[in-house]
Structure formats: C-alpha cells, structure tokens
Design an enzyme around this catalytic site. Structure first.
Site, PDB file in Angstrom:
ATOM      1  N   LYS A   1       0.818  -0.636   0.441  1.00 36.63           N
ATOM      2  CA  LYS A   1       0.210   0.393  -0.428  1.00 36.63           C
ATOM      3  C   LYS A   1      -0.431   1.399   0.540  1.00 36.63           C
ATOM      4  O   LYS A   1      -1.553   1.213   0.992  1.00 36.63           O
ATOM      5  CB  LYS A   1      -0.841  -0.260  -1.329  1.00 36.63           C
ATOM      6  CG  LYS A   1      -1.169   0.460  -2.613  1.00 36.63           C
ATOM      7  CD  LYS A   1      -1.751   1.826  -2.487  1.00 36.63           C
ATOM      8  CE  LYS A   1      -3.124   1.948  -1.935  1.00 36.63           C
ATOM      9  NZ  LYS A   1      -3.454   3.376  -1.620  1.00 36.63           N
TER      10      LYS A   1
ATOM     11  N   ARG B   1      -2.830  10.027   0.220  1.00 35.50           N
ATOM     12  CA  ARG B   1      -2.893  11.378   0.812  1.00 35.50           C
ATOM     13  C   ARG B   1      -1.613  11.735   1.556  1.00 35.50           C
ATOM     14  O   ARG B   1      -1.254  12.885   1.653  1.00 35.50           O
ATOM     15  CB  ARG B   1      -4.047  11.480   1.796  1.00 35.50           C
ATOM     16  CG  ARG B   1      -5.336  10.941   1.297  1.00 35.50           C
ATOM     17  CD  ARG B   1      -6.284  12.062   0.935  1.00 35.50           C
ATOM     18  NE  ARG B   1      -7.500  11.485   0.417  1.00 35.50           N
ATOM     19  CZ  ARG B   1      -7.862  11.520  -0.856  1.00 35.50           C
ATOM     20  NH1 ARG B   1      -7.115  12.137  -1.758  1.00 35.50           N
ATOM     21  NH2 ARG B   1      -8.987  10.973  -1.256  1.00 35.50           N
TER      22      ARG B   1
ATOM     23  N   CYS C   1     -10.662   6.282  13.930  1.00 36.91           N
ATOM     24  CA  CYS C   1     -11.699   5.239  13.924  1.00 36.91           C
ATOM     25  C   CYS C   1     -12.151   4.927  15.332  1.00 36.91           C
ATOM     26  O   CYS C   1     -13.165   4.276  15.526  1.00 36.91           O
ATOM     27  CB  CYS C   1     -11.171   3.989  13.242  1.00 36.91           C
ATOM     28  SG  CYS C   1      -9.888   3.205  14.198  1.00 36.91           S
TER      29      CYS C   1
HETATM   30  P1  NAD Z   1     -10.435   4.769   2.375  1.00 34.97           P
HETATM   31  O1  NAD Z   1     -11.250   3.534   2.474  1.00 34.97           O
HETATM   32  O2  NAD Z   1     -10.884   5.848   1.461  1.00 34.97           O
HETATM   33  O3  NAD Z   1      -8.936   4.413   1.902  1.00 34.97           O
HETATM   34  C1  NAD Z   1      -8.193   3.414   2.534  1.00 34.97           C
HETATM   35  C2  NAD Z   1      -7.249   2.778   1.529  1.00 34.97           C
HETATM   36  O4  NAD Z   1      -8.022   2.172   0.503  1.00 34.97           O
HETATM   37  C3  NAD Z   1      -6.306   3.776   0.864  1.00 34.97           C
HETATM   38  O5  NAD Z   1      -5.028   3.214   0.763  1.00 34.97           O
HETATM   39  C4  NAD Z   1      -6.933   3.987  -0.505  1.00 34.97           C
HETATM   40  O6  NAD Z   1      -5.988   4.276  -1.502  1.00 34.97           O
HETATM   41  C5  NAD Z   1      -7.607   2.664  -0.778  1.00 34.97           C
HETATM   42  N1  NAD Z   1      -8.798   2.812  -1.628  1.00 34.97           N
HETATM   43  C6  NAD Z   1      -9.635   3.884  -1.679  1.00 34.97           C
HETATM   44  N2  NAD Z   1     -10.610   3.669  -2.582  1.00 34.97           N
HETATM   45  C7  NAD Z   1     -10.399   2.441  -3.105  1.00 34.97           C
HETATM   46  C8  NAD Z   1     -11.086   1.636  -4.076  1.00 34.97           C
HETATM   47  N3  NAD Z   1     -12.183   2.078  -4.698  1.00 34.97           N
HETATM   48  N4  NAD Z   1     -10.587   0.419  -4.348  1.00 34.97           N
HETATM   49  C9  NAD Z   1      -9.495  -0.029  -3.735  1.00 34.97           C
HETATM   50  N5  NAD Z   1      -8.798   0.674  -2.811  1.00 34.97           N
HETATM   51  C10 NAD Z   1      -9.240   1.891  -2.490  1.00 34.97           C
HETATM   52  O7  NAD Z   1     -10.241   5.311   3.877  1.00 34.97           O
HETATM   53  P2  NAD Z   1      -9.533   6.646   4.357  1.00 34.97           P
HETATM   54  O8  NAD Z   1     -10.387   7.806   4.004  1.00 34.97           O
HETATM   55  O9  NAD Z   1      -8.108   6.659   3.947  1.00 34.97           O
HETATM   56  O10 NAD Z   1      -9.546   6.412   5.944  1.00 34.97           O
HETATM   57  C11 NAD Z   1     -10.648   6.713   6.751  1.00 34.97           C
HETATM   58  C12 NAD Z   1     -11.470   5.474   7.045  1.00 34.97           C
HETATM   59  O11 NAD Z   1     -10.664   4.473   7.654  1.00 34.97           O
HETATM   60  C13 NAD Z   1     -12.584   5.734   8.056  1.00 34.97           C
HETATM   61  O12 NAD Z   1     -13.734   5.054   7.622  1.00 34.97           O
HETATM   62  C14 NAD Z   1     -12.058   5.134   9.340  1.00 34.97           C
HETATM   63  O13 NAD Z   1     -13.039   4.735  10.270  1.00 34.97           O
HETATM   64  C15 NAD Z   1     -11.316   3.969   8.819  1.00 34.97           C
HETATM   65  N6  NAD Z   1     -10.345   3.467   9.768  1.00 34.97           N
HETATM   66  C16 NAD Z   1     -10.619   2.289  10.390  1.00 34.97           C
HETATM   67  C17 NAD Z   1      -9.745   1.790  11.327  1.00 34.97           C
HETATM   68  C18 NAD Z   1     -10.016   0.491  12.006  1.00 34.97           C
HETATM   69  O14 NAD Z   1      -9.104  -0.061  12.588  1.00 34.97           O
HETATM   70  N7  NAD Z   1     -11.226  -0.029  11.969  1.00 34.97           N
HETATM   71  C19 NAD Z   1      -8.575   2.496  11.629  1.00 34.97           C
HETATM   72  C20 NAD Z   1      -8.328   3.695  10.970  1.00 34.97           C
HETATM   73  C21 NAD Z   1      -9.225   4.175  10.027  1.00 34.97           C
END
Ligand code: NAD
Length: 499
Positions: free
Chosen positions: A173, A177, A281
């Site tokens: 999934k 975006r 990240c």
């Molecule tokens: P996000 O948490 O908004 O979304 C990530 C995923 O979760 C998406 O597929 C989205 O559809 C889903 N999602 C969003 N809201 C949800 C909800 N309420 N319930 C269930 N699923 C939901 O993150 P983003 O904006 O896509 O990515 C940026 C974030 O990811 C930053 O915080 C970044 O630090 C983090 N990140 C972490 C790593 C790591 O390895 N630690 C790597 C890359 C990005």
C-alpha cells in the site's frame, strides 16, 4: 485527467470504492491524476489472490526465486530514466536524486540475489543417540507493507524484495501522493518472471491500512512513515498477532567539533540538510557546533551557501539543488514552523519563506532557511519539520552537544564531524541513535547492513534489509529426528535432557 489503478493478480484494476486521492505534480502545483482508494473488500480480494499464489512460489527453490531478482536488476537499469522521470514528476525531487532513490532500492534487490545463501538453515549431526536436529527458515505467507511519499522506489523495495525472495506474497500500500512508480516496479517484477499475485499494489489511505491491520490472512506488516502512524500500526498489528516493524520520524543532529574541517562540514550540511528539500528521514535538521568560535565560523560559512542554493523543477536538469515539497499543505506547515521559530526567539539567519520561481508560481516551492541560536524548548527543535530548514543549537562542550542528541525523542540518524578518533569513538559508542556517521552526514547503511533508528524512530525488533530482513520475512522451524526409528525406549515422563 488520468485515472490510476490498483495492480492485482497481474492486472491493472480500476478502483471500485468510488473514493480517490488527487496526485499532484508539485513543481507546477497541478493535479495530474487521481488514484483509487481501496475499500476493505478490495484489500480482501488482493489477499485472496496472494494466498492462492503464495504456496507455489514458496515451493520454488531459492535459486529460482533469486533469478527473478537478478533479472529485475537488469530491467531496472534498462528503465532507469523512465522510473526516475515518473518519480520526479509525482514527488518533485531532482532527476539525479530520483535515480538515487531507484538505485538504493535496486541495491536491496541485488542483495536478495543471495537468498539461497541467506535462507540456509542449521544442522546438528548427532544431537543424541541417532538424533539429528535441524532448523529451517520458512516463508510467512502473505505479507504487507505501507510506505511513505518520500522514497517511492527505495522503501517499497526495502520490503518487497526480501519478502518475495523468502517465498512470501507481498501486498504494497504505497503513499497515495506518488503511486505510479510502485506499479511500474510490480510490472517489472512480473517481466522478470514473478508469478501473478506475488506482488500486488493496492492504493489507498487509512481504510486500506486498517484492512491490512485487521486481515487474519496477513502475517506481517512493514511500515515506514511518520511516528504517530508507526505507533498506530505497530499497536494494531501486534494486537492482532502479526509480526510488525514500523519506522517513524526523525530529528537528526550533527555535532561539529572545534577541530572539524569546516569546508567539509559545510558541504556535508548543505547536502544533508537541504537535499530533497529536507524531505528525508536521514536529513540533518539540527547542527550542534561545539564552542562559540566553531558556531560563528559555521554560520558565517553556511549563510552564503544556503542563500545561493538553486531551487527549481526537476525538468531543469542538473542545474537544480532541490525541488518543491510534496504538497501545498506541507509548504504551509514548513512556513508556519519557520514563523514559530522567529516568534519563539531563534535567529533566522536565512529566510526561505516567500521564495517564488517565475513560471512556477503555483508550485510547492519553499526556499532554504537557516536558524541560529535555537533552544530545545522551541517547536522548530522539538518537531520534525521535513522541509529545507536547518536549526543550529550552540553547545559549550562536547558533553552538552551529545546530550542534545541523546535527549531528543527521535533516534534515527546522527553524525559527528571531528579529526579526533577518540571523540569519534566515544560518540559512536555512547549515542542512543540507530545510525551514526563519523564525518559522514547521511549514514544510510548499504543493503547488506541493516537500516533502523532507535527511540521513537522505530518500533519492532528487526531492521530493514540486510540479514534482519531475512529474519523478519521468515519463521524458524526446528526438527528433531531419530533414525533408526526402531530404537526401543520405555515411556519417559521427564523432560528429555542430554544428560
Ligand atoms: P505518513 O505517516 O503520513 O504516511 C505514511 C503511510 O501511512 C502512507 O502510505 C499513508 O497513506 C499512510 N497513512 C497516513 N495516515 C494514516 C492513518 N491515519 N492511518 C493509517 N495509515 C495512514 O508519512 P509521509 O508523510 O508519507 O512520510 C514522511 C514521514 O515518513 C516522515 O515522518 C519521515 O521521517 C518518515 N520516514 C521515516 C523513514 C524511516 O526509515 N524511519 C524513512 C522515510 C520516511
């Protein structure tokens, strides 16, 4: 407007829920397509396809599964430009950076070519009289992954490549975006020889994620994204008895010691702080110079470099340092956080707000900002900004500097810049952060090591890729066998021991 699809059982399938998300080209700020948002029923259909296809895939010997990975590497090289262009179009990052995104994922696929070696079990010959003992690593079944917008190629491959190499079926999934590249990758995997149903893409939002958490057939969930969602998925998945690894947000500190080579430091911070508009990240978002003189030299050297960063659309080619941020909402959030820094008393050395690019006035561009004199009570220090903003926190001593990184709730990455081996060694040993750079600003481990943060940056026991992935995507079965089976023994009511 183009309508995107799911990718189920080898077919592009239109959404049936009636719900969609708009997909933007962030450089022009326009909607370029819309992606379906799956219902619970659509997720269930994908799980049924996966469950039907998985046993035959798991029964193929690991070398045959590895050959799919081998072929996939070739196909990705063939289609590199196409993948990078599609990625930049929906994400906004520069083309060289988009290729980096694809290549870091490709390197995980390459690592998975080693599946026959990585999946070998253990054997003890003669554990007792006529008794042998062996353990094997078997696939889990149907696995799922939920990925963020910022690495639409690399992070899906962190998950699906090892999961599939281990003999599982995988349902991805991706972020709503930028859903195009994951579908292209699934098509390439099938061109490489993967049977239908083993890698499927189900587009969606919370409803699709909840369907994953609740589906009894799904054995594991891999998540990468923000910390609140990581915690939500970790708690829900674990409560349902699934294996979960969930990676969250970050606030990565770089400690700059007085003896550091300042030219190297500035180059490192410019790339790590502002590359990909800070939407990584592993971006450095906090610089901690040790000593007033180090801090003054750092700000003096950084300021003109930050002011001269080139910002523009990916179509400008190599002439651009970074592109737009992902959405209009992200742009507003970043600008509001910069304002909060000003209001809470930080010194805004470079103000990136108000940046505008002729011909791209509607694009989600944010200029680069640099803060000095940031303190730990400020929102710009506590929160992950995920934009082109670097905050400088001045420390008097090394102990004070390491304390800042230790006390922050996130623990994804960190770096120290010094010429002193003793200090570097002490830092690497004591710091409570998962990935550490010594004169390396973005210490993202290569595919054959593992990737993972500490504290609120990761939930679960095992890291991404490397040997941990082959543990996460398999379960161990241990067999104790006795031959010849005809050995006569009376009933034994005590636990068997080797006495
Ligand atoms: P996000 O948490 O908004 O979304 C990530 C995923 O979760 C998406 O597929 C989205 O559809 C889903 N999602 C969003 N809201 C949800 C909800 N309420 N319930 C269930 N699923 C939901 O993150 P983003 O904006 O896509 O990515 C940026 C974030 O990811 C930053 O915080 C970044 O630090 C983090 N990140 C972490 C790593 C790591 O390895 N630690 C790597 C890359 C990005």
């Amino acid at each position: 407007m183009q309508e995107l699809t799911h990718y189920l059982n080898g077919e592009h399938v239109n959404g049936t829920s009636g719900r969609f998300a708009d997909v933007y080209n962030p450089a022009i700020g326009e909607i370029i397509s819309r992606t379906p948002l799956a219902s619970k029923a659509e997720m269930d259909q994908a799980v049924q396809y996966a469950a039907a296809a998985q046993p035959a895939w798991a029964a193929k010997n690991p070398q045959r599964r590895a050959r799919v990975m081998m072929k996939m590497v070739d196909l990705m090289h063939r289609d590199m430009d196409k993948l990078a262009e599609a990625l930049s179009r929906e994400h906004g990052k520069t083309l060289p950076d988009a290729k980096g995104d694809v290549i870091r994922g490709l390197e995980v696929v390459e690592y998975c070519i080693g599946a026959p070696q990585l999946l070998k079990g253990e054997f003890t010959d003669g554990a007792g009289p006529g008794i042998d003992m062996y353990s094997m690593k078997q696939a889990l079944g149907v696995c799922a992954g939920v990925t963020p917008f910022n690495f639409p190629a690399m992070i899906p491959m962190w998950m699906f490549a090892p999961a599939i190499a281990c003999g599982n079926a995988f349902i991805l999934k991706p972020s709503e975006r930028n859903p195009s590249v994951p579908i292209m990758l699934a098509e390439l995997m099938e061109e490489a020889g993967l049977p239908k149903g083993i890698l499927q893409i189900v587009n969606g939002d919370k409803e699709a994620v909840d369907a994953i958490i609740d589906h009894p057939e799904i054995q594991s969930i891999g998540f990468v994204g923000s910390t609140p969602i990581a915690q939500y998925i970790y708690a829900g998945g674990c409560a349902n008895g699934k294996r979960v690894q969930a990676f969250g947000g970050a606030k990565n500190h770089a400690i700059i010691m007085p003896d550091a080579d300042m030219d190297n430091v500035v180059n490192a911070l410019i790339g790590a702080g502002y590359g990909a508009a800070g939407e990584r990240c592993m971006a450095i978002s906090v610089a901690v110079p040790v000593g007033e003189d180090t801090a003054d030299r750092l700000i003096k050297a950084l300021t003109p470099r930050v002011e001269s960063l080139k910002i523009g659309p990916y179509t400008s080619g190599d002439d651009v340092d970074f592109g737009p941020v992902i959405t209009g909402a992200a742009k507003e959030k970043i600008n509001a956080l910069v304002q909060s820094g000003v209001d809470q008393g930080a010194t805004l050395a470079v103000d990136g707000r108000g940046f505008s690019l002729q011909g791209y006035e509607d694009g989600f561009f944010v200029g680069a900002s640099l803060f000095d004199n940031v303190t730990t009570d400020m929102d710009i220090y506590k929160q992950e900004i995920f934009g082109p903003v670097l905050s400088t926190v001045r420390a008097k001593t090394y102990e004070e500097a390491i304390g800042y990184a230790m006390d922050h709730e996130y623990g994804n990455g960190t770096a120290i810049f010094t010429r002193d081996g003793d200090t570097a060694r002490d830092f690497a040993s004591r710091i409570n952060v998962g990935m550490v750079g010594v004169n390396v600003p973005i210490p993202v481990p290569l595919a054959y090591h593992t990737f993972g943060g500490w504290k609120k940056s990761a939930f679960g026991d095992l890291n991404q890729h490397g040997p941990d992935a082959f543990k996460f995507y398999t379960r161990t079965k241990t067999v104790t066998s006795r031959w010849p089976s005809g050995t006569k023994e009376g009933a034994n009511f005590s636990i068997p021991t080797m006495e």
